[in-house]
Design a protein around this motif. Structure first.
Motif, mmCIF file in Angstrom:
data_model
loop_
_atom_site.group_PDB
_atom_site.id
_atom_site.type_symbol
_atom_site.label_atom_id
_atom_site.label_comp_id
_atom_site.label_asym_id
_atom_site.label_seq_id
_atom_site.Cartn_x
_atom_site.Cartn_y
_atom_site.Cartn_z
ATOM 1 N N ALA A 288 0.821 -1.207 0.000
ATOM 2 C CA ALA A 288 0.000 0.000 0.000
ATOM 3 C C ALA A 288 0.853 1.253 0.000
ATOM 4 O O ALA A 288 0.569 2.221 -0.725
ATOM 5 C CB ALA A 288 -0.943 -0.027 1.201
ATOM 6 N N ARG A 289 1.917 1.258 0.806
ATOM 7 C CA ARG A 289 2.794 2.430 0.838
ATOM 8 C C ARG A 289 3.511 2.623 -0.505
ATOM 9 O O ARG A 289 3.705 3.747 -0.972
ATOM 10 C CB ARG A 289 3.815 2.284 1.971
ATOM 11 C CG ARG A 289 3.214 2.409 3.374
ATOM 12 C CD ARG A 289 4.306 2.607 4.419
ATOM 13 N NE ARG A 289 5.252 1.511 4.446
ATOM 14 C CZ ARG A 289 5.113 0.418 5.220
ATOM 15 N NH1 ARG A 289 4.064 0.320 6.021
ATOM 16 N NH2 ARG A 289 6.020 -0.541 5.194
ATOM 17 N N PHE A 290 3.885 1.517 -1.150
ATOM 18 C CA PHE A 290 4.589 1.616 -2.431
ATOM 19 C C PHE A 290 3.688 2.237 -3.495
ATOM 20 O O PHE A 290 4.095 3.164 -4.200
ATOM 21 C CB PHE A 290 5.051 0.223 -2.873
ATOM 22 C CG PHE A 290 5.537 0.175 -4.294
ATOM 23 C CD1 PHE A 290 6.790 0.660 -4.641
ATOM 24 C CD2 PHE A 290 4.727 -0.338 -5.306
ATOM 25 C CE1 PHE A 290 7.227 0.630 -5.960
ATOM 26 C CE2 PHE A 290 5.157 -0.374 -6.620
ATOM 27 C CZ PHE A 290 6.421 0.114 -6.945
ATOM 28 N N PHE A 291 2.465 1.759 -3.614
ATOM 29 C CA PHE A 291 1.569 2.292 -4.641
ATOM 30 C C PHE A 291 1.134 3.710 -4.314
ATOM 31 O O PHE A 291 0.892 4.522 -5.222
ATOM 32 C CB PHE A 291 0.349 1.385 -4.803
ATOM 33 C CG PHE A 291 0.637 0.154 -5.618
ATOM 34 C CD1 PHE A 291 0.894 0.251 -6.979
ATOM 35 C CD2 PHE A 291 0.665 -1.096 -5.026
ATOM 36 C CE1 PHE A 291 1.159 -0.878 -7.732
ATOM 37 C CE2 PHE A 291 0.934 -2.224 -5.780
ATOM 38 C CZ PHE A 291 1.185 -2.125 -7.138
ATOM 39 N N SER A 292 1.022 4.051 -3.048
ATOM 40 C CA SER A 292 0.688 5.428 -2.676
ATOM 41 C C SER A 292 1.790 6.383 -3.121
ATOM 42 O O SER A 292 1.528 7.473 -3.640
ATOM 43 C CB SER A 292 0.456 5.527 -1.188
ATOM 44 O OG SER A 292 -0.669 4.746 -0.797
ATOM 45 N N ALA A 293 3.044 5.953 -2.950
ATOM 46 C CA ALA A 293 4.170 6.800 -3.358
ATOM 47 C C ALA A 293 4.327 6.800 -4.863
ATOM 48 O O ALA A 293 4.643 7.841 -5.468
ATOM 49 C CB ALA A 293 5.426 6.326 -2.651
ATOM 50 N N TYR A 294 4.120 5.644 -5.497
ATOM 51 C CA TYR A 294 4.379 5.520 -6.938
ATOM 52 C C TYR A 294 3.272 6.177 -7.777
ATOM 53 O O TYR A 294 3.554 6.850 -8.768
ATOM 54 C CB TYR A 294 4.493 4.037 -7.310
ATOM 55 C CG TYR A 294 4.796 3.789 -8.760
ATOM 56 C CD1 TYR A 294 6.097 4.001 -9.256
ATOM 57 C CD2 TYR A 294 3.799 3.361 -9.636
ATOM 58 C CE1 TYR A 294 6.369 3.778 -10.596
ATOM 59 C CE2 TYR A 294 4.085 3.138 -10.970
ATOM 60 C CZ TYR A 294 5.377 3.340 -11.451
ATOM 61 O OH TYR A 294 5.640 3.131 -12.776
ATOM 62 N N LEU A 295 2.034 6.009 -7.367
ATOM 63 C CA LEU A 295 0.913 6.509 -8.146
ATOM 64 C C LEU A 295 0.452 7.899 -7.704
ATOM 65 O O LEU A 295 0.078 8.716 -8.564
ATOM 66 C CB LEU A 295 -0.272 5.526 -8.074
ATOM 67 C CG LEU A 295 0.006 4.111 -8.613
ATOM 68 C CD1 LEU A 295 -1.217 3.207 -8.389
ATOM 69 C CD2 LEU A 295 0.350 4.152 -10.079
ATOM 70 N N ALA A 296 0.438 8.141 -6.423
ATOM 71 C CA ALA A 296 -0.110 9.407 -5.916
ATOM 72 C C ALA A 296 0.970 10.372 -5.415
ATOM 73 O O ALA A 296 0.677 11.514 -5.095
ATOM 74 C CB ALA A 296 -1.106 9.136 -4.784
ATOM 75 N N GLY A 297 2.201 9.899 -5.336
ATOM 76 C CA GLY A 297 3.276 10.780 -4.870
ATOM 77 C C GLY A 297 3.215 11.054 -3.380
ATOM 78 O O GLY A 297 3.820 12.018 -2.914
ATOM 79 N N ALA A 298 2.510 10.230 -2.624
ATOM 80 C CA ALA A 298 2.405 10.401 -1.173
ATOM 81 C C ALA A 298 3.392 9.475 -0.494
ATOM 82 O O ALA A 298 3.361 8.250 -0.724
ATOM 83 C CB ALA A 298 0.979 10.118 -0.706
#
Length: 242
Positions: free
Chosen positions: A230-240
């Motif tokens: 979840a943290r990876f996709f949040s950073a990769y897709l949303a920049g969070a």
């Protein structure tokens, strides 16, 4: 004694001189062998001829009984008729009295037809060929979709008439569909239309594609794998996050 010689029985003469033809046992055996081999030869020859005729009929049957397959054009072959139909519909929608010659390049018989609408009364945009059906060799049926709007000048000229019709649904800017019969030109490599575009209904749409996915299961917040993903996709897709 003479008397005894006369009374003695005479032996019958044999051979050709006595009227009988004698054949030796060896000759009869040879004749029997020849007849037997001749019969076998005829039997084998009959089987070979029957087999050859059967194989010939089996090989020719598919060519005569099988119907000719319908020619299916490659995907690239539909681009030409589709693009031609789009240009034809665009010119047709904007044509009118006095501009029939502009359509003759698409529809040769247009030289004998007169349009009643005013030229430039409507404008077509966002035209696209939504269906290209290969009817037969060299013939296509193309359905073109386009958003048709009324020209500003035509709207102003209507004046009060437009105000009277304001309660009616405005057709300006509506998506309309036109069917165009197209064939290959005989003297060139291009295309020609065989009739004027005919307005038709929208093509039927198929059913949606159902993906064979199971029921979604929310991830466990305590599961380190789910939290890391979840943290990876949040950073990769949303920049969070990092």
């Amino acid at each position: 004694m003479p008397g005894g010689d006369q009374g003695a029985a005479k032996k019958p003469e044999t051979g050709a001189a006595g009227g009988w033809v004698t054949v030796s046992s060896g000759a009869l055996a040879n004749l029997s062998t020849m007849l037997r081999w001749g019969a076998w030869l005829l039997l084998v020859l009959g089987v070979l001829l029957s087999t050859t005729a059967h194989l010939r009929l089996s090989a020719e049957a598919p060519r005569t009984a099988q119907p000719p397959a319908k020619a299916t054009p490659a995907s690239g072959e539909a681009v030409g008729p589709g693009g031609f139909a789009v240009l034809y519909v665009a010119a047709y929608l904007e044509a009118g009295r006095g501009t029939e010659a502009a359509l003759a390049r698409y529809f040769p018989n247009m030289r004998n037809i007169r349009l009643e609408a005013k030229a430039g009364a409507q404008h077509a945009e966002q035209l696209a060929a939504v269906q290209v059906e290969h009817v037969s060799t060299g013939y296509w049926s193309v359905t073109v979709a386009g958003r048709v709007t009324a020209a500003p000048s035509a709207t102003e000229e209507r004046g009060e008439e437009q105000a009277k019709d304001k309660d009616e649904p405005d057709q300006a800017g509506t998506l309309r569909y036109f069917q165009v019969p197209v064939r290959t030109a005989a003297d060139t490599d291009g295309y020609v239309a065989t009739a004027l575009p005919a307005e038709v209904g929208a093509p039927e749409t198929g059913d949606g594609v159902e993906l064979n996915y199971g029921s979604p299961v929310p991830g466990d917040a305590k599961d380190e794998t789910a939290a890391t993903t979840a943290r990876f996709f949040s950073a990769y897709l949303a920049g969070a996050g990092e």
